[in-house]
Design a protein around this motif. Structure first.
Motif, PDB file in Angstrom:
ATOM      1  N   ALA A 107       2.082 -12.208 -14.009  1.00 45.99           N
ATOM      2  CA  ALA A 107       1.292 -12.073 -15.230  1.00 45.99           C
ATOM      3  C   ALA A 107      -0.080 -11.437 -15.009  1.00 45.99           C
ATOM      4  CB  ALA A 107       1.109 -13.437 -15.879  1.00 45.99           C
ATOM      5  N   PHE A 108      -0.475 -11.196 -13.758  1.00 48.65           N
ATOM      6  CA  PHE A 108      -1.792 -10.611 -13.495  1.00 48.65           C
ATOM      7  C   PHE A 108      -1.756  -9.083 -13.436  1.00 48.65           C
ATOM      8  CE2 PHE A 108      -2.782 -14.929 -12.243  1.00 48.65           C
ATOM      9  CZ  PHE A 108      -4.107 -15.067 -12.616  1.00 48.65           C
ATOM     10  N   TYR A 109      -0.848  -8.532 -12.654  1.00 46.89           N
ATOM     11  CA  TYR A 109      -0.833  -7.081 -12.439  1.00 46.89           C
ATOM     12  C   TYR A 109      -0.564  -6.353 -13.760  1.00 46.89           C
ATOM     13  CZ  TYR A 109       0.279  -2.480 -10.673  1.00 46.89           C
ATOM     14  OH  TYR A 109       0.269  -1.134 -10.446  1.00 46.89           O
ATOM     15  N   GLY A 110      -1.427  -5.401 -14.091  1.00 43.45           N
ATOM     16  CA  GLY A 110      -1.237  -4.571 -15.274  1.00 43.45           C
ATOM     17  C   GLY A 110      -1.574  -5.247 -16.591  1.00 43.45           C
ATOM     18  N   THR A 111      -2.177  -6.432 -16.540  1.00 41.00           N
ATOM     19  CA  THR A 111      -2.595  -7.124 -17.766  1.00 41.00           C
ATOM     20  C   THR A 111      -4.082  -7.459 -17.647  1.00 41.00           C
ATOM     21  OG1 THR A 111      -2.279  -9.432 -17.064  1.00 41.00           O
ATOM     22  CG2 THR A 111      -0.302  -8.239 -17.824  1.00 41.00           C
ATOM     23  N   ASP A 112      -4.628  -8.046 -18.703  1.00 41.56           N
ATOM     24  CA  ASP A 112      -6.040  -8.452 -18.641  1.00 41.56           C
ATOM     25  C   ASP A 112      -6.188  -9.959 -18.425  1.00 41.56           C
ATOM     26  OD1 ASP A 112      -5.319  -9.344 -21.200  1.00 41.56           O
ATOM     27  OD2 ASP A 112      -7.205  -8.691 -22.116  1.00 41.56           O
ATOM     28  N   LEU A 113      -5.183 -10.608 -17.849  1.00 44.13           N
ATOM     29  CA  LEU A 113      -5.252 -12.052 -17.627  1.00 44.13           C
ATOM     30  C   LEU A 113      -6.453 -12.440 -16.764  1.00 44.13           C
ATOM     31  CD1 LEU A 113      -4.176 -14.910 -17.921  1.00 44.13           C
ATOM     32  CD2 LEU A 113      -2.575 -14.431 -16.042  1.00 44.13           C
ATOM     33  N   ASP A 114      -6.639 -11.793 -15.642  1.00 47.41           N
ATOM     34  CA  ASP A 114      -7.764 -12.117 -14.758  1.00 47.41           C
ATOM     35  C   ASP A 114      -9.093 -11.959 -15.498  1.00 47.41           C
ATOM     36  OD1 ASP A 114      -8.681 -12.725 -11.938  1.00 47.41           O
ATOM     37  OD2 ASP A 114      -9.694 -10.807 -12.249  1.00 47.41           O
ATOM     38  N   LEU A 115      -9.248 -10.887 -16.218  1.00 50.89           N
ATOM     39  CA  LEU A 115     -10.468 -10.621 -16.983  1.00 50.89           C
ATOM     40  C   LEU A 115     -10.733 -11.733 -17.996  1.00 50.89           C
ATOM     41  CD1 LEU A 115     -12.755  -8.609 -17.816  1.00 50.89           C
ATOM     42  CD2 LEU A 115     -11.098  -7.660 -19.431  1.00 50.89           C
ATOM     43  N   GLN A 116      -9.702 -12.123 -18.747  1.00 55.73           N
ATOM     44  CA  GLN A 116      -9.886 -13.154 -19.775  1.00 55.73           C
ATOM     45  C   GLN A 116     -10.227 -14.510 -19.158  1.00 55.73           C
ATOM     46  OE1 GLN A 116     -10.259 -12.493 -22.910  1.00 55.73           O
ATOM     47  NE2 GLN A 116      -9.798 -10.345 -22.522  1.00 55.73           N
ATOM     48  N   LEU A 117      -9.618 -14.839 -18.042  1.00 55.01           N
ATOM     49  CA  LEU A 117      -9.925 -16.105 -17.368  1.00 55.01           C
ATOM     50  C   LEU A 117     -11.368 -16.097 -16.857  1.00 55.01           C
ATOM     51  CD1 LEU A 117      -6.617 -16.624 -15.344  1.00 55.01           C
ATOM     52  CD2 LEU A 117      -7.276 -17.738 -17.494  1.00 55.01           C
ATOM     53  N   ARG A 118     -11.774 -15.023 -16.219  1.00 58.28           N
ATOM     54  CA  ARG A 118     -13.130 -14.950 -15.653  1.00 58.28           C
ATOM     55  C   ARG A 118     -14.202 -14.930 -16.751  1.00 58.28           C
ATOM     56  NH1 ARG A 118     -12.343 -15.100 -10.413  1.00 58.28           N
ATOM     57  NH2 ARG A 118     -10.526 -14.058  -9.531  1.00 58.28           N
ATOM     58  N   ARG A 119     -13.939 -14.264 -17.861  1.00 55.76           N
ATOM     59  CA  ARG A 119     -14.910 -14.249 -18.960  1.00 55.76           C
ATOM     60  C   ARG A 119     -15.143 -15.643 -19.524  1.00 55.76           C
ATOM     61  NH1 ARG A 119     -13.765  -8.652 -22.364  1.00 55.76           N
ATOM     62  NH2 ARG A 119     -14.751  -7.328 -20.803  1.00 55.76           N
ATOM     63  N   ARG A 120     -14.163 -16.511 -19.371  1.00 50.51           N
ATOM     64  CA  ARG A 120     -14.261 -17.881 -19.870  1.00 50.51           C
ATOM     65  C   ARG A 120     -14.676 -18.868 -18.771  1.00 50.51           C
ATOM     66  NH1 ARG A 120     -10.813 -15.009 -22.812  1.00 50.51           N
ATOM     67  NH2 ARG A 120     -10.667 -15.433 -25.031  1.00 50.51           N
ATOM     68  N   ASN A 121     -15.018 -18.343 -17.594  1.00 49.43           N
ATOM     69  CA  ASN A 121     -15.410 -19.170 -16.442  1.00 49.43           C
ATOM     70  C   ASN A 121     -14.336 -20.189 -16.060  1.00 49.43           C
ATOM     71  OD1 ASN A 121     -17.974 -17.982 -15.953  1.00 49.43           O
ATOM     72  ND2 ASN A 121     -18.714 -19.031 -17.788  1.00 49.43           N
ATOM     73  N   ILE A 122     -13.104 -19.774 -16.159  1.00 52.55           N
ATOM     74  CA  ILE A 122     -11.982 -20.644 -15.799  1.00 52.55           C
ATOM     75  C   ILE A 122     -11.742 -20.543 -14.304  1.00 52.55           C
ATOM     76  CG2 ILE A 122      -9.476 -20.912 -16.040  1.00 52.55           C
ATOM     77  CD1 ILE A 122      -9.958 -20.192 -19.040  1.00 52.55           C
ATOM     78  N   SER A 123     -11.663 -21.707 -13.662  1.00 46.51           N
ATOM     79  CA  SER A 123     -11.447 -21.748 -12.216  1.00 46.51           C
ATOM     80  C   SER A 123     -10.094 -22.344 -11.842  1.00 46.51           C
ATOM     81  CB  SER A 123     -12.556 -22.558 -11.542  1.00 46.51           C
ATOM     82  OG  SER A 123     -12.617 -23.862 -12.091  1.00 46.51           O
ATOM     83  N   THR A 124      -9.422 -22.948 -12.808  1.00 44.45           N
ATOM     84  CA  THR A 124      -8.148 -23.615 -12.551  1.00 44.45           C
ATOM     85  C   THR A 124      -7.123 -23.177 -13.577  1.00 44.45           C
ATOM     86  OG1 THR A 124      -9.300 -25.558 -11.687  1.00 44.45           O
ATOM     87  CG2 THR A 124      -7.006 -25.871 -12.367  1.00 44.45           C
ATOM     88  N   ILE A 125      -5.897 -22.905 -13.102  1.00 46.53           N
ATOM     89  CA  ILE A 125      -4.812 -22.636 -14.034  1.00 46.53           C
ATOM     90  C   ILE A 125      -3.691 -23.640 -13.805  1.00 46.53           C
ATOM     91  CG2 ILE A 125      -5.374 -20.192 -14.321  1.00 46.53           C
ATOM     92  CD1 ILE A 125      -2.968 -19.506 -12.592  1.00 46.53           C
ATOM     93  N   VAL A 126      -3.044 -23.983 -14.895  1.00 49.61           N
ATOM     94  CA  VAL A 126      -1.860 -24.838 -14.878  1.00 49.61           C
ATOM     95  C   VAL A 126      -0.701 -23.954 -15.288  1.00 49.61           C
ATOM     96  CG1 VAL A 126      -0.736 -26.842 -15.925  1.00 49.61           C
ATOM     97  CG2 VAL A 126      -3.199 -26.908 -15.419  1.00 49.61           C
TER      98      VAL A 126
END
Length: 190
Positions: A107-126
């Motif tokens: 779900a990371f490669y070629g999407t903006d998932l990393d960007l959206q998580l970092r903009r929200r200061n998210i450090s943990t994913i479930v």
């Protein structure tokens, strides 16, 4: 797990490939319906606690937008049946979820998932969803390489074979995160 908790403002629930063309196949050790029910419980709990929820699906316009490296298996037919990529009804219309379409396993490669998580200061994913050894595992490895803390909801993910599910849960996930049940995750979110 004593004194363990997850901050609701620093976590995202990432739900992998709960879509019509995938959930309705033969899956094990949990059925598609069991995964949908446990994922729905997680979504409702995360939503109540104000956590970020990401729904991921895999799709293709015409097959040309997907990766196709040479493998030992015969090439797959990329024509997807009508409705293949539609989210299952139980999660399709949940408001305030971030939706991502991927063109490969992770779900990371070629999407903006990393960007959206970092903009929200998210450090943990479930992580939860289908398939344990493909979409969930690849996304988990991508998240690990980006430094995210991870929880894997063992009873909210499943695979095509029990061996695939068990191998990833027993040998891969413990090296890159923590494995918990749906009820344990719900109890940890504060």
């Amino acid at each position: 797990m004593k004194n363990e908790f997850i901050e609701s403002n620093k976590v995202a629930l990432v739900v992998i490939d709960l879509q019509q063309g995938i959930v309705n196949r033969k899956l094990t050790p949990y059925s598609g319906q069991e995964i949908v029910e446990n994922s729905r419980k997680l979504i409702e709990d995360f939503k109540t606690k104000g956590a970020f929820i990401v729904l991921v699906r895999v799709s293709s316009l015409d097959g040309k937008d997907m990766v196709k490296p040479a493998t030992d298996l015969p090439p797959r037919n990329f024509s997807l049946p009508k409705g293949f990529d539609a989210y299952v009804p139980e999660i399709a219309e949940i408001p305030n979820t971030y939706k991502i379409t991927k063109r490969q396993w992770g779900a990371f490669y070629g999407t903006d998932l990393d960007l959206q998580l970092r903009r929200r200061n998210i450090s943990t994913i479930v992580l939860c969803g289908v398939s344990t050894g493909i979409g969930v595992d690849t996304t988990a490895r991508e998240a690990f390489s980006r430094g995210f803390n991870q929880y894997f909801v063992e009873d909210a993910m499943t695979a095509s074979t029990e061996g695939e599910h068990e191998f990833v849960c027993n040998y891969i996930f413990p090296k890159i995160g923590k494995i918990r049940t749906t009820d344990e995750i719900i109890a940890l979110i504060k």
